[in-house]
Design an enzyme around this catalytic site. Sequence first.
Site, PDB file in Angstrom:
ATOM      1  CB  VAL A 163      -0.924   0.018   1.245  1.00  9.01           C
ATOM      2  CG1 VAL A 163      -1.871   1.194   1.180  1.00  9.01           C
ATOM      3  CG2 VAL A 163      -1.682  -1.283   1.373  1.00  9.01           C
ATOM      4  CB  CYS A 164       1.143   4.094  -2.372  1.00 15.21           C
ATOM      5  SG  CYS A 164       2.072   5.621  -2.540  1.00 15.21           S
TER       6      CYS A 164
END
Length: 277
Positions: free
Chosen positions: A148-149
């Site tokens: 997840v960025c």
Amino acid sequence: MKKQWYFINSGPCSPAYNMALDEALLDWHSQGEIPPVIRFYEWNPATLSIGYFQQVHKDINLEAVKKQNLGFIRRPTGGRAVLHDQELTYSVIVTESYPNMPETVTEAYRVISEGILQGFRLLGLDAYFSVPETKEQLDDLKKPKSAVCFDAPSWYELVVEGKKVAGSAQTRQKGVILQHGAILLDLNEELLLSVFNFATAEAKEKMRKKLPEKAVAMNQFVDTPFTIEQCVNAFSKGFETALDIELIPYELTEQQTQYVEQLMQNKYLTDEWNFKK
């Protein structure tokens, strides 16, 4: 005289068009056909973009992506997956040899992202750059714990009250820097969590609890939500101030539009590109 850069506000576009136009601008700039460019755009439909090096089937719940009618695209830039939903996306295309542009990726981030920082401040938000201070934060940067960025801020990414509000990614090709990034207006945490694979239900729950501490959207800080138009105005002025430039509105020629269409068809709409890892 200030240096003149082109300015493009594309509005909502398809995922393949967005990536194809960014790459086309890089090509034209590398060939000296156009000056440096600042571009803003949105996504229609909301889209999950994955980093160039990411493994799709390992990280992404493709069934959830399809079920929710989300777009899906592989970026030409690195970094982790980003859900482009309620956001404004920016891209900056400029040669590596541009005056005073640092050689290192990290320092170039800082120079380019200064425009975003100034934009946040013009909107009245107290933004600053994230710099890892502890060994744990440094380790997080070297080996991210998830796909997840917005899991953790990276060097020189934008933070408001300790939480990440803008994530960016960069590639360098043909002597040109392409940096693009997401500026969050709102964040649908459940939608974001739904598109990732987690090893266990506990791991997903842990991320659900962690997200509000790590990532934040601009509208959480204000009573009256920001509009896209407000943001485009503020961040374009932010870039003009930070880079000491003048932005000149630009529209693609018919020939350039055809080039983008070809790139879309031959690359960004193909499974070979999007699912190659």
